[in-house]
Design an enzyme around this catalytic site. Structure first.
Site, PDB file in Angstrom:
ATOM      1  N   LYS A 251     -13.053  -0.492   6.156  1.00  0.00           N
ATOM      2  CA  LYS A 251     -13.653  -1.060   5.162  1.00  0.00           C
ATOM      3  C   LYS A 251     -14.703  -2.191   6.380  1.00  0.00           C
ATOM      4  CE  LYS A 251      -9.799  -0.322   4.187  1.00  0.00           C
ATOM      5  NZ  LYS A 251      -9.693   1.244   3.882  1.00  0.00           N
TER       6      LYS A 251
ATOM      7  N   ASP B 193      -0.074  -5.303   9.771  1.00  0.00           N
ATOM      8  CA  ASP B 193      -1.312  -4.091   8.746  1.00  0.00           C
ATOM      9  C   ASP B 193      -2.629  -5.160   8.583  1.00  0.00           C
ATOM     10  OD1 ASP B 193      -2.737  -2.309   7.567  1.00  0.00           O
ATOM     11  OD2 ASP B 193      -1.586  -1.485   6.723  1.00  0.00           O
TER      12      ASP B 193
ATOM     13  N   TRP C  50       1.531  -1.049   0.460  1.00  0.00           N
ATOM     14  CA  TRP C  50      -0.056  -0.067  -0.076  1.00  0.00           C
ATOM     15  C   TRP C  50       0.597   1.475   0.007  1.00  0.00           C
ATOM     16  CZ3 TRP C  50      -2.369   2.346   5.437  1.00  0.00           C
ATOM     17  CH2 TRP C  50      -3.055   3.379   4.879  1.00  0.00           C
TER      18      TRP C  50
END
Ligand code: PLA
Length: 473
Positions: free
Chosen positions: A311, A275, A194
């Site tokens: 999310k 993460d 990311w």
């Protein structure tokens, strides 16, 4: 440099000194011109004068003290939304940022979130500051969701949990902890990862380097490369791992591969740093998506985990997440938590309450918790369906014999297509399909109805644009 003029005039002496802004920015106090005998307004017709006691300050209109600051490039991910907004074509499609959309391409607020918010309204909850570490009920719930309530790390109170500003803020807090207490330590990040990971560590002044992850030949995991690079890292490095649904590739290690990753991390005394931005959103199961974290913590390793509720609960703008540090003793966890609070206080003082209460209310109520799980499964299911539809469209239309089945193997909200930068640019310029330039497509934003059009855009870009680059062999 424009004719920037900044004047300091002493009221007593009726004098002013003008200096170009760029010289001022360099910290010099060079005086460009000194005039006597006329008022500031007369001498500088473009100036506005403010009087602060004996000194009056004149700043020229249209000229900035920030003249020396250059334009920053747009963010490679969030900038896609800006480009999409500016696109006036009717066919335009935004597949950039990872944010879930319905089949009608609308943002989705989970029903269970609305219920929790209504409850909060009915109760008339106040807006007092949270403690620096965040809402206690949230911190308890989030650590238990991650590790499982019965996990020894929870039972033995070995986890320092601090509410953060979603995944990003939690990662940033952890980076600040590394910078302060592990000077010179390196963080290893996957190649690719990311994009914001690099920014986070750069800004925190933490050194990072990459370990191999993506193999363009197989459009799969370069497992041997990954293991070799983790082995070669200096002992005691932090190894950043995506807990599930690797962004941007959508390629996760298998359970057996996770075991081997754990072996080499343990051998080298590294510290895993997870993460977890998609727990429950990748597979539809909160437990399955936490398996990697639980596997490593079960080995007794100390580790860090950043969590996000953007999310899985659709709480993007509420900025709700946490940083968890698993320590080998409860005592160490208490001290680590105290230092995380100390780092947070001057950065943002304390975190926002709204999202924390939503999470705590949902997880704390068995009926709401079950509703959340059902909605998460529904979202994960829609993404899987669209992924399948995209694969079907590509396979039916592509007569070249190329195998697109790698798309079906990818997990989570993205598909890493292997399109090069030029090909990705063609997607946007010619087809008005806005994606990141690394060829990543946010499948969570796609509808079944748009799959055919997207397949046409991908096939045109893949077959007709540019020379084969990485990912095209
Ligand atoms: N970690 C990973 C791996 C992510 O993909 C994202 C979000 C985050 C952390 C941070 O999200 P949060 O701060 O909202 O909790 N990645 C998105 C959005 C979905 C973004 O770039 O900010 C993406 O499109 O990649």
């Amino acid at each position: 440099m424009a004719s920037a003029m900044l004047s300091f005039a002493s009221a007593a002496a009726s004098a002013s000194a003008s200096l170009p802004v760029h010289e001022n920015l360099k910290g010099k106090t060079k005086i460009g011109s000194v005039n006597f005998g006329s008022s500031v307004q007369e001498r500088n017709p473009f100036g506005k004068t403010k009087h602060f006691g004996r000194v009056s300050m004149t700043v020229a209109v249209n000229v900035s003290r920030f003249e020396g600051i250059t334009m920053a490039p747009p963010d490679p991910i969030l900038g896609v939304s800006e480009a999409f907004k500016a696109d006036t074509d009717e066919k335009k499609l935004n597949l950039g940022v990872g944010a879930y959309r319905t089949e009608e391409l609308q943002p989705y607020v989970l029903k269970v979130v609305k219920k929790a918010e209504n409850l909060m309204l009915e109760r008339g909850e106040n807006k007092e500051y949270l403690p620096i570490e965040g809402l206690a009920a949230f911190n308890k719930a989030t650590a238990e969701l991650l590790f499982g309530a019965e996990n020894p790390v929870i039972k033995q109170q070995r986890v320092a949990t601090v509410q953060g500003l979603s995944g990003t803020g939690s990662l940033r807090l952890a980076a600040a902890l590394i910078e302060r207490y592990f000077p010179g330590a390196k963080v290893l990040i996957s190649s690719p990862t990311w994009g914001n990971h690099k920014n986070i560590f750069n800004d925190a002044r933490v050194q990072w380097s990459e370990y191999r992850y993506y193999d363009p030949k197989t459009v799969g995991l370069d497992f041997d490369g990954m293991i070799a690079d983790i082995k070669a890292a200096p002992e005691g490095s932090f190894i950043l791992l995506h807990g599930c649904a690797h962004n941007p590739t959508g390629i996760d290690p298998t359970p057996e591969q996770w075991e081997k990753i754990a072996d080499v991390i343990q051998e080298k005394n590294h510290i895993p740093f997870f993460d977890v931005a998609y727990q429950g959103f990748a597979s539809g199961s909160l437990d399955a998506d936490a398996a990697s974290v639980r596997l490593l913590s079960a080995r007794g390793m100390e580790l860090l985990v950043a969590q996000s509720y953007s999310k899985n609960l659709g709480l993007y703008a509420e900025r709700i997440g946490a940083i968890n540090v698993v320590c080998s003793s409860a005592d160490a966890a208490t001290r680590v938590k105290s230092q995380l609070k100390r780092l947070a206080r001057p950065m943002y003082s304390n975190p926002p309450v709204h999202g924390a209460k939503i999470v705590a209310n949902i997880v704390g109520d068995p009926a709401l918790f079950n509703e959340w799980k059902a909605e998460m499964e529904m979202m994960a299911g829609r993404i899987k369906n669209v992924r399948q539809k995209l694969y079907d469209s590509l396979s039916a239309k592509d007569k070249s014999g190329k195998d697109w089945s790698f798309i079906l193997k990818q997990i989570g909200m993205f598909s890493f297509t292997g399109l090069s930068k030029t090909q990705s640019e063609n997607m946007t310029k010619k087809w008005h399909v806005h994606i990141t330039k690394d060829g990543r497509i946010s499948v969570a934003r796609l509808s079944s109805a748009k799959c055919e059009y997207l397949a046409d855009a991908i096939l045109d870009s893949y077959h007709n644009v540019g020379l084969p680059e990485i990912g095209q062999q």
